[in-house]
Write an enzyme that holds these catalytic residues in place. Structure first.
Site, PDB file in Angstrom:
ATOM      1  N   SER A  79     -10.333  13.634  -4.507  1.00  0.00           N
ATOM      2  CA  SER A  79     -10.151  12.576  -5.488  1.00  0.00           C
ATOM      3  C   SER A  79      -9.512  11.328  -4.897  1.00  0.00           C
ATOM      4  O   SER A  79      -9.999  10.761  -3.937  1.00  0.00           O
ATOM      5  CB  SER A  79      -9.338  13.129  -6.652  1.00  0.00           C
ATOM      6  OG  SER A  79      -9.286  12.193  -7.684  1.00  0.00           O
ATOM      7  N   HIS A  80      -8.368  10.925  -5.463  1.00  0.00           N
ATOM      8  CA  HIS A  80      -7.701   9.687  -5.056  1.00  0.00           C
ATOM      9  C   HIS A  80      -6.822   9.877  -3.829  1.00  0.00           C
ATOM     10  O   HIS A  80      -6.232   8.919  -3.351  1.00  0.00           O
ATOM     11  CB  HIS A  80      -6.841   9.192  -6.220  1.00  0.00           C
ATOM     12  CG  HIS A  80      -5.878  10.241  -6.653  1.00  0.00           C
ATOM     13  ND1 HIS A  80      -6.278  11.343  -7.379  1.00  0.00           N
ATOM     14  CD2 HIS A  80      -4.567  10.401  -6.430  1.00  0.00           C
ATOM     15  CE1 HIS A  80      -5.243  12.116  -7.592  1.00  0.00           C
ATOM     16  NE2 HIS A  80      -4.187  11.572  -7.028  1.00  0.00           N
ATOM     17  N   LYS A 112     -14.118  21.543  -5.431  1.00  0.00           N
ATOM     18  CA  LYS A 112     -14.002  22.103  -6.773  1.00  0.00           C
ATOM     19  C   LYS A 112     -15.347  22.655  -7.205  1.00  0.00           C
ATOM     20  O   LYS A 112     -16.395  22.152  -6.787  1.00  0.00           O
ATOM     21  CB  LYS A 112     -13.455  21.074  -7.762  1.00  0.00           C
ATOM     22  CG  LYS A 112     -14.080  19.703  -7.695  1.00  0.00           C
ATOM     23  CD  LYS A 112     -13.348  18.719  -8.597  1.00  0.00           C
ATOM     24  CE  LYS A 112     -13.993  17.355  -8.505  1.00  0.00           C
ATOM     25  NZ  LYS A 112     -13.468  16.385  -9.437  1.00  0.00           N
ATOM     26  N   ASP A 145     -11.859   5.529  -8.227  1.00  0.00           N
ATOM     27  CA  ASP A 145     -11.164   6.247  -7.158  1.00  0.00           C
ATOM     28  C   ASP A 145     -12.129   6.893  -6.168  1.00  0.00           C
ATOM     29  O   ASP A 145     -13.333   6.638  -6.198  1.00  0.00           O
ATOM     30  CB  ASP A 145     -10.232   7.306  -7.752  1.00  0.00           C
ATOM     31  CG  ASP A 145     -11.005   8.447  -8.381  1.00  0.00           C
ATOM     32  OD1 ASP A 145     -12.140   8.197  -8.841  1.00  0.00           O
ATOM     33  OD2 ASP A 145     -10.494   9.578  -8.411  1.00  0.00           O
ATOM     34  N   ASP A 204     -13.627   9.779  -5.792  1.00  0.00           N
ATOM     35  CA  ASP A 204     -14.828  10.493  -6.244  1.00  0.00           C
ATOM     36  C   ASP A 204     -15.418   9.900  -7.520  1.00  0.00           C
ATOM     37  O   ASP A 204     -16.322  10.501  -8.125  1.00  0.00           O
ATOM     38  CB  ASP A 204     -14.540  11.984  -6.425  1.00  0.00           C
ATOM     39  CG  ASP A 204     -13.455  12.246  -7.454  1.00  0.00           C
ATOM     40  OD1 ASP A 204     -12.577  11.385  -7.630  1.00  0.00           O
ATOM     41  OD2 ASP A 204     -13.482  13.316  -8.087  1.00  0.00           O
ATOM     42  N   ASP A 243     -14.246   9.325 -10.608  1.00  0.00           N
ATOM     43  CA  ASP A 243     -13.994   9.749 -11.991  1.00  0.00           C
ATOM     44  C   ASP A 243     -12.844   8.989 -12.649  1.00  0.00           C
ATOM     45  O   ASP A 243     -12.690   9.028 -13.860  1.00  0.00           O
ATOM     46  CB  ASP A 243     -13.798  11.270 -12.098  1.00  0.00           C
ATOM     47  CG  ASP A 243     -12.684  11.793 -11.217  1.00  0.00           C
ATOM     48  OD1 ASP A 243     -12.041  10.988 -10.518  1.00  0.00           O
ATOM     49  OD2 ASP A 243     -12.463  13.024 -11.219  1.00  0.00           O
ATOM     50  N   ARG A 244     -12.031   8.288 -11.855  1.00  0.00           N
ATOM     51  CA  ARG A 244     -10.939   7.511 -12.459  1.00  0.00           C
ATOM     52  C   ARG A 244     -11.352   6.055 -12.652  1.00  0.00           C
ATOM     53  O   ARG A 244     -12.266   5.576 -11.984  1.00  0.00           O
ATOM     54  CB  ARG A 244      -9.710   7.535 -11.558  1.00  0.00           C
ATOM     55  CG  ARG A 244      -9.117   8.904 -11.411  1.00  0.00           C
ATOM     56  CD  ARG A 244      -7.809   8.821 -10.650  1.00  0.00           C
ATOM     57  NE  ARG A 244      -7.195  10.152 -10.639  1.00  0.00           N
ATOM     58  CZ  ARG A 244      -5.909  10.379 -10.443  1.00  0.00           C
ATOM     59  NH1 ARG A 244      -5.094   9.368 -10.228  1.00  0.00           N
ATOM     60  NH2 ARG A 244      -5.430  11.604 -10.466  1.00  0.00           N
ATOM     61  N   THR A 251      -2.232  18.665 -19.095  1.00  0.00           N
ATOM     62  CA  THR A 251      -2.834  17.830 -18.049  1.00  0.00           C
ATOM     63  C   THR A 251      -3.940  18.605 -17.334  1.00  0.00           C
ATOM     64  O   THR A 251      -3.762  19.777 -16.995  1.00  0.00           O
ATOM     65  CB  THR A 251      -1.745  17.426 -17.034  1.00  0.00           C
ATOM     66  OG1 THR A 251      -0.845  16.545 -17.694  1.00  0.00           O
ATOM     67  CG2 THR A 251      -2.350  16.724 -15.826  1.00  0.00           C
ATOM     68  N   GLU A 301      -3.490   9.734 -19.097  1.00  0.00           N
ATOM     69  CA  GLU A 301      -2.722   8.622 -18.537  1.00  0.00           C
ATOM     70  C   GLU A 301      -3.048   8.382 -17.068  1.00  0.00           C
ATOM     71  O   GLU A 301      -2.833   7.294 -16.554  1.00  0.00           O
ATOM     72  CB  GLU A 301      -1.216   8.879 -18.709  1.00  0.00           C
ATOM     73  CG  GLU A 301      -0.688  10.242 -18.244  1.00  0.00           C
ATOM     74  CD  GLU A 301      -0.778  10.490 -16.767  1.00  0.00           C
ATOM     75  OE1 GLU A 301      -0.523   9.553 -16.003  1.00  0.00           O
ATOM     76  OE2 GLU A 301      -1.101  11.631 -16.383  1.00  0.00           O
ATOM     77  N   LYS A 336     -14.257  13.267 -16.299  1.00  0.00           N
ATOM     78  CA  LYS A 336     -13.928  11.877 -16.607  1.00  0.00           C
ATOM     79  C   LYS A 336     -14.842  10.995 -15.767  1.00  0.00           C
ATOM     80  O   LYS A 336     -15.387  11.444 -14.761  1.00  0.00           O
ATOM     81  CB  LYS A 336     -12.458  11.592 -16.361  1.00  0.00           C
ATOM     82  CG  LYS A 336     -11.942  11.917 -14.974  1.00  0.00           C
ATOM     83  CD  LYS A 336     -10.434  11.782 -14.988  1.00  0.00           C
ATOM     84  CE  LYS A 336      -9.821  11.909 -13.618  1.00  0.00           C
ATOM     85  NZ  LYS A 336      -9.503  13.297 -13.265  1.00  0.00           N
ATOM     86  N   ARG A 383       6.718  13.970 -11.913  1.00  0.00           N
ATOM     87  CA  ARG A 383       6.214  12.873 -12.728  1.00  0.00           C
ATOM     88  C   ARG A 383       7.077  12.761 -13.987  1.00  0.00           C
ATOM     89  O   ARG A 383       7.303  13.763 -14.676  1.00  0.00           O
ATOM     90  CB  ARG A 383       4.767  13.119 -13.147  1.00  0.00           C
ATOM     91  CG  ARG A 383       3.801  13.297 -11.984  1.00  0.00           C
ATOM     92  CD  ARG A 383       2.402  12.894 -12.421  1.00  0.00           C
ATOM     93  NE  ARG A 383       1.348  13.389 -11.533  1.00  0.00           N
ATOM     94  CZ  ARG A 383       1.038  12.868 -10.349  1.00  0.00           C
ATOM     95  NH1 ARG A 383       1.742  11.852  -9.876  1.00  0.00           N
ATOM     96  NH2 ARG A 383       0.036  13.354  -9.631  1.00  0.00           N
TER      97      ARG A 383
HETATM   98  C1  G16 Z   1      -6.746  15.306 -11.605  1.00  0.00           C
HETATM   99  C2  G16 Z   1      -7.135  15.965 -12.891  1.00  0.00           C
HETATM  100  C3  G16 Z   1      -6.580  15.215 -14.048  1.00  0.00           C
HETATM  101  C4  G16 Z   1      -5.084  15.034 -13.910  1.00  0.00           C
HETATM  102  C5  G16 Z   1      -4.771  14.377 -12.576  1.00  0.00           C
HETATM  103  C6  G16 Z   1      -3.289  14.341 -12.278  1.00  0.00           C
HETATM  104  O1  G16 Z   1      -7.396  14.083 -11.499  1.00  0.00           O
HETATM  105  O2  G16 Z   1      -8.524  16.053 -13.017  1.00  0.00           O
HETATM  106  O3  G16 Z   1      -6.890  15.907 -15.207  1.00  0.00           O
HETATM  107  O4  G16 Z   1      -4.565  14.260 -14.941  1.00  0.00           O
HETATM  108  O5  G16 Z   1      -5.363  15.110 -11.537  1.00  0.00           O
HETATM  109  O6  G16 Z   1      -2.816  15.649 -12.215  1.00  0.00           O
HETATM  110  P1  G16 Z   1      -1.360  15.983 -11.708  1.00  0.00           P
HETATM  111  O7  G16 Z   1      -0.446  15.189 -12.606  1.00  0.00           O
HETATM  112  O8  G16 Z   1      -1.217  17.443 -11.854  1.00  0.00           O
HETATM  113  O9  G16 Z   1      -1.238  15.490 -10.292  1.00  0.00           O
HETATM  114  P2  G16 Z   1      -8.201  13.710 -10.178  1.00  0.00           P
HETATM  115  O10 G16 Z   1      -8.758  12.350 -10.448  1.00  0.00           O
HETATM  116  O11 G16 Z   1      -7.148  13.720  -9.094  1.00  0.00           O
HETATM  117  O12 G16 Z   1      -9.211  14.786 -10.019  1.00  0.00           O
END
Ligand code: G16
Length: 543
Positions: free
Chosen positions: A113-114, A126, A277, A279, A281-282, A344, A364, A376, A496
């Site tokens: 992801s990010h 995943k 981001d 991949d 999705d953000r 989350t 968020e 997303k 967080r």
């Molecule tokens: C992932 C999950 C999201 C989550 C985010 C942050 O996003 O798909 O549902 O809100 O991580 O998670 P955490 O607070 O546990 O770090 P992504 O875009 O990283 O796949």
């Protein structure tokens, strides 16, 4: 084609986190590491044998090698057809779209992801089952259990077909179909949004700046925004996907999308700024000198959904993750629809979407989506905003202000304390949990505590239960603090702290969130004993 059964030993650390298995590249480089995880999935998802598998990733360092390994393992495990994105590329929402559209039994998405990429960065994998969404906890736990007892994996010895052009090939008994990574996704977007109306808007001089952050959405944004909608080519910046994202952190927020922020706060700012981001999705949405929090974005989209063709008939319901601000709750109340509060993790929206209980959902953490796929979707959110801007013909900041005037403003920030000692972070959470019963009814910073609990969730569709999902403390003056540890980090622990304060008075809607929330941030540090337990006086990242 020869199939080898390779003896292996379990790794103890393959429990998927908030979103799949994410580790340092060095961890994935250990012999058998990726193979063990992939075989564990094949072992617990029997539908893959004889079924269709979607395969692609965000192009980060290690993508090509992992695609090659998984193709060989898919052939050895009896997968009938693998649909792979050209060049091994698929954004997360595009993979979800393909899984659903092509009736696949599931898909592997390679991404962290990010998180940063490159040899020193992170890698991830995943698995999404047939609904196209992240595997629910029951599946990830079964995969983890299997990974703890695995003794062998199967892999084919065969030359792989070329993946750099579309085509259909054989790999032993398996068909490998190489597809345009953008086509199916772009067609879906065209069905949801009024492309003619957006074209008109852009033709009229409306300007957009989309920052692909050298990650996977570059080709998607170019095809959709530039080729199909007619935006000038310079509207997409950092459009070339790079294995290390140009050394940047492909996370669309005010800290990491600095170039875009400079453009949007500059003299000749475009009308809409957006970023996605690693991949895809953000999303982050900006107007000229204006940041739309992801929580507000969800609320505005929900309030305006019927302006957009794909949602013209209204929303079945909405959902947000617990730490997300309660802005969308007020919209749902006004619309008379259900609003669900989930833990989350996008995976928790899956059953609600599948059951038709919700149409829009968001988090968020810069995630927004709908029932069009089961992930997303960054570019979808940008198109949604574009379409509603085209429908309303008002500047984005004016739309946001009008929304607050109608529903009230939820001042919101997330404070991240990164790279903490994992044991200290766990102790901080344990101590906070232990104090919860004593907090209820007490006063904190001059307000009474109306709720102090550790969030637990029972899925209303399948009855599954998730506990320990974050500490929330709600005060009677409209303020809320939430504390949880991240489930996506790869080094130490990240605490967080989510801060929210509701302000109904429009005369007080133009304040700086940092100022409004400073007293609450100080209170949160004190309540959780953050400085004493972590040695940190202030957060590393504020979003
Ligand atoms: C992932 C999950 C999201 C989550 C985010 C942050 O996003 O798909 O549902 O809100 O991580 O998670 P955490 O607070 O546990 O770090 P992504 O875009 O990283 O796949």
């Amino acid at each position: 084609m020869r199939i080898h059964t390779v003896a292996t030993r379990p790794f103890p650390d393959q429990r998927p986190g908030t979103s799949g298995l994410r580790k340092r590249v060095a961890v994935f480089r250990q012999p058998h590491y990726l193979e063990n995880f992939v075989q564990s999935v094949f072992d617990v998802v029997p539908e893959l044998a004889g079924g269709t598998l979607v395969l692609g990733g965000d192009g980060r360092y290690g993508n090509d090698e992992a695609i090659a390994t998984i193709l060989r393992m898919a052939a050895a495990n009896g997968v009938a057809r693998v649909i792979v994105g050209r060049g091994g590329i698929l954004s997360t929402p595009a993979a979800s779209c393909l899984i659903r559209g092509r009736g696949a039994a599931g898909g592997f998405i390679l991404s962290a992801s990010h998180n940063p990429g490159g040899p020193e960065g992170d890698f991830g994998i995943k698995f999404n089952p047939a609904n196209g969404g992240p595997a629910p906890p029951a599946v990830t736990e079964a995969v983890y259990a299997r990974s703890r007892e695995i003794t062998a994996y199967r892999i084919a010895e065969a030359e792989l077909p070329p993946l750099d052009r579309d085509g259909v090939h054989r790999l032993g008994e398996t068909t490998v179909e190489v597809v345009d990574p953008v086509a199916d996704y772009a067609a879906l977007m065209e069905r949801l949004f009024d492309f003619d109306r957006i074209r008109d808007l852009l033709r009229g001089g409306f300007r957009i700046c989309y920052d692909a952050m050298h990650a996977v959405t570059g080709p998607y944004a170019r095809r959709i925004l530039v080729d199909l909608l007619g935006a000038p080519p310079g509207s997409v910046i950092r459009a070339e996907p790079l294995p290390d994202f140009g050394g940047l952190h492909p996370d669309p927020n005010l800290t990491h999308a600095r170039e875009l922020v400079a453009v949007m706060w500059g003299a000749e700012a475009p009308d809409l700024g957006a970023a996605s981001d690693g991949d895809g999705d953000r999303n982050m949405i900006l107007g000229p000198r204006c940041f739309v929090t992801p929580s507000d974005s969800l609320a505005v989209l929900a309030a305006n959904a019927t302006l957009v063709p794909g949602y013209r008939d209204g929303l079945a319901g909405v959902a947000r993750s617990m730490p997300t601000s309660r802005a969308v709750d007020r919209v749902a109340e006004t619309l008379g629809i259900d609003c669900y509060e989930t833990p989350t993790g996008w995976k928790f929206f899956g059953s609600l979407l599948d059951a038709g209980r919700i149409t829009l959902c968001g988090e968020e953490s810069f995630g927004t989506g709908s029932d069009h796929v089961r992930e997303k979707d960054g570019l979808w959110a940008v198109l949604f905003w574009l379409d509603l801007l085209a429908a309303r013909r008002e500047p984005l900041p004016a739309i946001l202000r009008a929304h607050w005037a109608r529903f009230g403003r939820h001042y919101y920030q997330r404070h991240d304390y990164e790279g903490l000692d994992a044991a200290a972070a766990e102790e901080l959470m344990a101590a906070l949990r232990a104090r919860l019963p004593a907090l209820a009814g007490r006063h904190l910073g001059g307000a009474a505590v109306t709720l102090a609990d550790d969030f637990a969730y029972t899925d209303p569709v399948d009855g599954s239960r998730a506990e320990g999902q974050g500490v929330r403390i709600v005060l009677d003056d409209g303020a809320r603090m939430v504390f949880r540890l991240s489930g996506t980090g790869t080094a130490g622990a990240t605490l967080r702290v989510y801060l929210e304060r509701f302000e109904p008075d429009p005369a007080r809607h133009g304040l700086e969130p940092g100022e409004v929330l400073a007293p609450l941030a100080a209170l949160a540090r004190e309540v959780a004993e953050i400085p004493r337990r972590t040695g940190r006086e202030k957060p590393d990242v504020v979003t």
